[in-house]
Scaffold this active site. Sequence first.
Site, PDB file in Angstrom:
ATOM      1  N   ASP A  58       0.847  -1.196   0.000  1.00  0.00           N
ATOM      2  CA  ASP A  58       0.000   0.000   0.000  1.00  0.00           C
ATOM      3  C   ASP A  58       0.884   1.249   0.000  1.00  0.00           C
ATOM      4  OD1 ASP A  58      -1.824   2.055   0.717  1.00  0.00           O
ATOM      5  OD2 ASP A  58      -3.064   0.619   1.813  1.00  0.00           O
ATOM      6  N   ILE A  59       0.556   2.216  -0.830  1.00  0.00           N
ATOM      7  CA  ILE A  59       1.347   3.468  -0.837  1.00  0.00           C
ATOM      8  C   ILE A  59       1.170   4.265   0.452  1.00  0.00           C
ATOM      9  CG2 ILE A  59       1.519   3.734  -3.353  1.00  0.00           C
ATOM     10  CD1 ILE A  59      -0.808   5.845  -3.072  1.00  0.00           C
ATOM     11  N   GLU A  81      -7.242   5.451  -6.532  1.00  0.00           N
ATOM     12  CA  GLU A  81      -8.603   5.019  -6.837  1.00  0.00           C
ATOM     13  C   GLU A  81      -9.013   5.926  -7.988  1.00  0.00           C
ATOM     14  OE1 GLU A  81     -10.548   2.603  -5.862  1.00  0.00           O
ATOM     15  OE2 GLU A  81      -9.177   1.785  -4.365  1.00  0.00           O
ATOM     16  N   THR A 121      -4.884  14.279 -13.446  1.00  0.00           N
ATOM     17  CA  THR A 121      -5.948  14.227 -14.446  1.00  0.00           C
ATOM     18  C   THR A 121      -6.436  15.628 -14.814  1.00  0.00           C
ATOM     19  OG1 THR A 121      -8.262  13.564 -14.688  1.00  0.00           O
ATOM     20  CG2 THR A 121      -7.500  13.867 -12.452  1.00  0.00           C
ATOM     21  N   ASP A 122      -7.006  15.743 -16.018  1.00  0.00           N
ATOM     22  CA  ASP A 122      -7.609  17.026 -16.427  1.00  0.00           C
ATOM     23  C   ASP A 122      -8.875  17.336 -15.620  1.00  0.00           C
ATOM     24  OD1 ASP A 122      -9.253  15.068 -17.551  1.00  0.00           O
ATOM     25  OD2 ASP A 122      -9.107  15.824 -19.610  1.00  0.00           O
ATOM     26  N   GLU A 123      -9.402  16.309 -14.925  1.00  0.00           N
ATOM     27  CA  GLU A 123     -10.664  16.513 -14.194  1.00  0.00           C
ATOM     28  C   GLU A 123     -10.531  17.494 -13.037  1.00  0.00           C
ATOM     29  OE1 GLU A 123     -12.983  13.177 -13.156  1.00  0.00           O
ATOM     30  OE2 GLU A 123     -12.539  12.112 -15.002  1.00  0.00           O
ATOM     31  N   TYR A 148     -13.793  11.654  -6.656  1.00  0.00           N
ATOM     32  CA  TYR A 148     -12.533  11.257  -7.303  1.00  0.00           C
ATOM     33  C   TYR A 148     -11.696  12.476  -7.671  1.00  0.00           C
ATOM     34  CZ  TYR A 148      -9.391  10.286 -11.198  1.00  0.00           C
ATOM     35  OH  TYR A 148      -8.295  10.266 -12.026  1.00  0.00           O
ATOM     36  N   LYS A 152      -8.005  13.932  -6.315  1.00  0.00           N
ATOM     37  CA  LYS A 152      -6.839  14.121  -7.203  1.00  0.00           C
ATOM     38  C   LYS A 152      -6.362  15.571  -7.108  1.00  0.00           C
ATOM     39  CE  LYS A 152      -5.017  11.677  -9.605  1.00  0.00           C
ATOM     40  NZ  LYS A 152      -3.898  10.698  -9.381  1.00  0.00           N
ATOM     41  N   ASN A 177      -8.466  11.725 -21.030  1.00  0.00           N
ATOM     42  CA  ASN A 177      -8.925  10.323 -20.980  1.00  0.00           C
ATOM     43  C   ASN A 177      -8.064   9.394 -21.841  1.00  0.00           C
ATOM     44  OD1 ASN A 177     -11.373  11.842 -20.122  1.00  0.00           O
ATOM     45  ND2 ASN A 177     -12.229   9.779 -20.056  1.00  0.00           N
ATOM     46  N   TYR A 205     -24.617   6.975 -20.841  1.00  0.00           N
ATOM     47  CA  TYR A 205     -25.189   7.773 -19.755  1.00  0.00           C
ATOM     48  C   TYR A 205     -25.899   9.002 -20.346  1.00  0.00           C
ATOM     49  CZ  TYR A 205     -22.075   5.368 -16.385  1.00  0.00           C
ATOM     50  OH  TYR A 205     -21.420   4.449 -15.602  1.00  0.00           O
TER      51      TYR A 205
HETATM   52  P1  NAD Z   1      -6.463   2.013 -12.409  1.00  0.00           P
HETATM   53  O1  NAD Z   1      -7.619   2.073 -11.483  1.00  0.00           O
HETATM   54  O2  NAD Z   1      -6.561   1.183 -13.642  1.00  0.00           O
HETATM   55  O3  NAD Z   1      -5.160   1.532 -11.627  1.00  0.00           O
HETATM   56  C1  NAD Z   1      -4.843   1.987 -10.349  1.00  0.00           C
HETATM   57  C2  NAD Z   1      -3.768   1.063  -9.762  1.00  0.00           C
HETATM   58  O4  NAD Z   1      -3.401   1.579  -8.480  1.00  0.00           O
HETATM   59  C3  NAD Z   1      -4.242  -0.382  -9.555  1.00  0.00           C
HETATM   60  O5  NAD Z   1      -3.266  -1.286 -10.007  1.00  0.00           O
HETATM   61  C4  NAD Z   1      -4.419  -0.479  -8.047  1.00  0.00           C
HETATM   62  O6  NAD Z   1      -4.223  -1.802  -7.533  1.00  0.00           O
HETATM   63  C5  NAD Z   1      -3.365   0.496  -7.551  1.00  0.00           C
HETATM   64  N1  NAD Z   1      -3.671   1.020  -6.211  1.00  0.00           N
HETATM   65  C6  NAD Z   1      -4.848   1.562  -5.779  1.00  0.00           C
HETATM   66  N2  NAD Z   1      -4.747   1.923  -4.488  1.00  0.00           N
HETATM   67  C7  NAD Z   1      -3.466   1.632  -4.099  1.00  0.00           C
HETATM   68  C8  NAD Z   1      -2.755   1.787  -2.891  1.00  0.00           C
HETATM   69  N3  NAD Z   1      -3.326   2.319  -1.790  1.00  0.00           N
HETATM   70  N4  NAD Z   1      -1.459   1.395  -2.852  1.00  0.00           N
HETATM   71  C9  NAD Z   1      -0.868   0.855  -3.947  1.00  0.00           C
HETATM   72  N5  NAD Z   1      -1.500   0.664  -5.111  1.00  0.00           N
HETATM   73  C10 NAD Z   1      -2.786   1.055  -5.193  1.00  0.00           C
HETATM   74  O7  NAD Z   1      -6.140   3.533 -12.773  1.00  0.00           O
HETATM   75  P2  NAD Z   1      -5.613   4.168 -14.141  1.00  0.00           P
HETATM   76  O8  NAD Z   1      -6.770   4.482 -14.999  1.00  0.00           O
HETATM   77  O9  NAD Z   1      -4.489   3.362 -14.650  1.00  0.00           O
HETATM   78  O10 NAD Z   1      -5.054   5.564 -13.573  1.00  0.00           O
HETATM   79  C11 NAD Z   1      -3.710   5.648 -13.092  1.00  0.00           C
HETATM   80  C12 NAD Z   1      -3.409   7.076 -12.709  1.00  0.00           C
HETATM   81  O11 NAD Z   1      -3.578   7.926 -13.847  1.00  0.00           O
HETATM   82  C13 NAD Z   1      -4.327   7.646 -11.631  1.00  0.00           C
HETATM   83  O12 NAD Z   1      -3.557   8.459 -10.785  1.00  0.00           O
HETATM   84  C14 NAD Z   1      -5.339   8.471 -12.401  1.00  0.00           C
HETATM   85  O13 NAD Z   1      -5.834   9.514 -11.611  1.00  0.00           O
HETATM   86  C15 NAD Z   1      -4.474   8.986 -13.533  1.00  0.00           C
HETATM   87  N6  NAD Z   1      -5.177   9.319 -14.778  1.00  0.00           N
HETATM   88  C16 NAD Z   1      -5.984   8.407 -15.378  1.00  0.00           C
HETATM   89  C17 NAD Z   1      -6.581   8.712 -16.610  1.00  0.00           C
HETATM   90  C18 NAD Z   1      -7.455   7.707 -17.337  1.00  0.00           C
HETATM   91  O14 NAD Z   1      -7.997   8.030 -18.390  1.00  0.00           O
HETATM   92  N7  NAD Z   1      -7.621   6.482 -16.851  1.00  0.00           N
HETATM   93  C19 NAD Z   1      -6.347   9.954 -17.199  1.00  0.00           C
HETATM   94  C20 NAD Z   1      -5.522  10.884 -16.530  1.00  0.00           C
HETATM   95  C21 NAD Z   1      -4.920  10.541 -15.334  1.00  0.00           C
HETATM   96  O1  DAU Z   2     -10.254  12.749 -17.858  1.00  0.00           O
HETATM   97  C1  DAU Z   2      -9.409  11.833 -17.233  1.00  0.00           C
HETATM   98  C2  DAU Z   2     -10.218  10.839 -16.429  1.00  0.00           C
HETATM   99  O2  DAU Z   2     -10.814   9.951 -17.376  1.00  0.00           O
HETATM  100  C3  DAU Z   2      -9.407  10.074 -15.410  1.00  0.00           C
HETATM  101  O3  DAU Z   2      -8.938  10.963 -14.437  1.00  0.00           O
HETATM  102  C4  DAU Z   2     -10.220   8.967 -14.745  1.00  0.00           C
HETATM  103  O4  DAU Z   2      -9.407   8.188 -13.892  1.00  0.00           O
HETATM  104  C5  DAU Z   2     -10.808   8.076 -15.828  1.00  0.00           C
HETATM  105  O5  DAU Z   2     -11.635   7.085 -15.256  1.00  0.00           O
HETATM  106  C6  DAU Z   2     -11.607   8.928 -16.821  1.00  0.00           C
HETATM  107  O6  DAU Z   2     -12.777   9.496 -16.179  1.00  0.00           O
HETATM  108  P1  DAU Z   2     -14.215   9.533 -16.914  1.00  0.00           P
HETATM  109  O7  DAU Z   2     -15.242   9.618 -15.869  1.00  0.00           O
HETATM  110  O8  DAU Z   2     -14.207  10.521 -18.019  1.00  0.00           O
HETATM  111  O9  DAU Z   2     -14.156   8.052 -17.601  1.00  0.00           O
HETATM  112  P2  DAU Z   2     -15.231   6.887 -17.744  1.00  0.00           P
HETATM  113  O10 DAU Z   2     -14.580   5.836 -18.587  1.00  0.00           O
HETATM  114  O11 DAU Z   2     -15.833   6.478 -16.469  1.00  0.00           O
HETATM  115  O12 DAU Z   2     -16.380   7.592 -18.618  1.00  0.00           O
HETATM  116  C7  DAU Z   2     -16.109   8.258 -19.852  1.00  0.00           C
HETATM  117  C8  DAU Z   2     -17.390   8.929 -20.307  1.00  0.00           C
HETATM  118  O13 DAU Z   2     -18.350   7.924 -20.680  1.00  0.00           O
HETATM  119  C9  DAU Z   2     -18.069   9.753 -19.240  1.00  0.00           C
HETATM  120  O14 DAU Z   2     -18.678  10.878 -19.846  1.00  0.00           O
HETATM  121  C10 DAU Z   2     -19.154   8.826 -18.673  1.00  0.00           C
HETATM  122  C11 DAU Z   2     -19.549   8.014 -19.885  1.00  0.00           C
HETATM  123  N1  DAU Z   2     -19.998   6.621 -19.648  1.00  0.00           N
HETATM  124  C12 DAU Z   2     -19.263   5.825 -18.843  1.00  0.00           C
HETATM  125  C13 DAU Z   2     -19.627   4.506 -18.658  1.00  0.00           C
HETATM  126  C14 DAU Z   2     -18.806   3.596 -17.749  1.00  0.00           C
HETATM  127  C15 DAU Z   2     -21.124   6.147 -20.329  1.00  0.00           C
HETATM  128  O15 DAU Z   2     -21.798   6.876 -21.087  1.00  0.00           O
HETATM  129  N2  DAU Z   2     -21.471   4.842 -20.153  1.00  0.00           N
HETATM  130  C16 DAU Z   2     -20.776   3.997 -19.343  1.00  0.00           C
HETATM  131  O16 DAU Z   2     -21.141   2.811 -19.233  1.00  0.00           O
END
Ligand code: NAD
Ligand code: DAU
Length: 332
Positions: A58-59, A81, A121-123, A148, A152, A177, A205
């Site tokens: 765990d971090i 998360e 993230t851009d969020e 979330y 962040k 994304n 959605y």
């Molecule tokens: P993910 O949920 O797929 O992976 C997260 C990982 O972190 C998992 O392997 C999980 O086991 C690990 N983890 C969670 N809690 C932990 C803890 N307490 N200690 C150690 N490990 C832990 O997430 P992702 O989509 O790969 O996102 C990774 C990073 O990138 C995040 O910081 C997220 O905010 C950022 N990010 C994601 C996106 C996207 O589109 N998915 C875009 C921009 C930024």
């Molecule tokens: O912008 C970066 C972010 O992108 C990251 O920080 C997050 O970790 C990552 O999960 C993602 O967030 P979003 O909420 O944008 O991603 P998600 O894949 O959950 O959803 C993308 C879009 O699609 C959002 O507008 C919600 C919509 N959606 C999502 C699901 C799961 C649907 O319409 N139907 C669905 O079933």
Amino acid sequence: MQRLLVTGGAGFIGSNFVHYVLSHTDHHVTVLDKLTYAGNLESLKGLPGQRFRFIKGDIADAPLVDELVSSADAVVHYAAESHNDNSLHNPRPFLDTNIIGTYTLIEAARKHGTRFHHISTDEVYGDLELDDPVRFTEQTPYNPSSPYSSTKAGSDLLVRAWVRSFGLQATISNCSNNYGPYQHVEKFIPRQITNVIDGVRPKLYGKGENVRDWIHADDHSSAVLTILEKGRIGETYLIGADGEKDNKSVVELILKAMGQPADAYDHVVDRPGHDLRYAIDSTKLRKELGWQPQYQDFEAGLEATAQWYRDNEAWWRPQKAETEAKYKEQGQ
Ligand code: NAD
Ligand code: DAU
């Protein structure tokens, strides 16, 4: 050669980064990952044993983090998360990992003088109107909407404060994304691809007019490596590839790529507080550090991603039923 400690390396973007680093550099990588529901060791299969090791943990575990950070040249912090929908139903783990976990890591990095790169993230910037001519830049004020994105944002601010108050050797990136292989089936694109494979109609959605700015995970990895190598300490860099698409268009492209009629999807209950539009202006990263995305054709990238899920059913199948059961409870 550098010794990198990659947190969250068994997740979607972290595992793509580890594959990218090991094939594009001679760096050694240690992954620290708790293996939550989102972590999958199968995403790290076949990596070179002399340059890669995995530690389950765990971090927020300060003694473990201190030991691992003390023997690293740089930390790349992905662990989080990451799913908005989960954060709306149970925010607590988001505080524990995204806030306390990040705090634990930066305390260790400050103690050992270790280079730190924080993935965000851009969020954190909230959302834009559909017709807003301005995109997010490094100067956009923080305005997060969900549990979330607010955790962040909190973690970004901790890193900024540690830079200013303690001289932490850190950079931050905020990316849009991501799509590509190894993404959990709870997320939009893999959820719809695997639904179609299962003969289930994709779920949109609300009206599906929300816009996301898509980037391939490999382009995110190359940007992070560029910032690690050339970024200025204390700076934030926005990462994006000019990939704006509304959700309805993305579902239609997935259906097309998978040989289904363009209207074979359903509208479901909208996400509470659903951000309308994200859009990144990555001029600073491109001009200052010379970075360019390689994946310019979203439709081709989506087809390759759909093919990856067809070819790797053993990777995602164990998570699918439980994920869909959770969505069903929420009417989604
Ligand atoms: P993910 O949920 O797929 O992976 C997260 C990982 O972190 C998992 O392997 C999980 O086991 C690990 N983890 C969670 N809690 C932990 C803890 N307490 N200690 C150690 N490990 C832990 O997430 P992702 O989509 O790969 O996102 C990774 C990073 O990138 C995040 O910081 C997220 O905010 C950022 N990010 C994601 C996106 C996207 O589109 N998915 C875009 C921009 C930024
Ligand atoms: O912008 C970066 C972010 O992108 C990251 O920080 C997050 O970790 C990552 O999960 C993602 O967030 P979003 O909420 O944008 O991603 P998600 O894949 O959950 O959803 C993308 C879009 O699609 C959002 O507008 C919600 C919509 N959606 C999502 C699901 C799961 C649907 O319409 N139907 C669905 O079933």
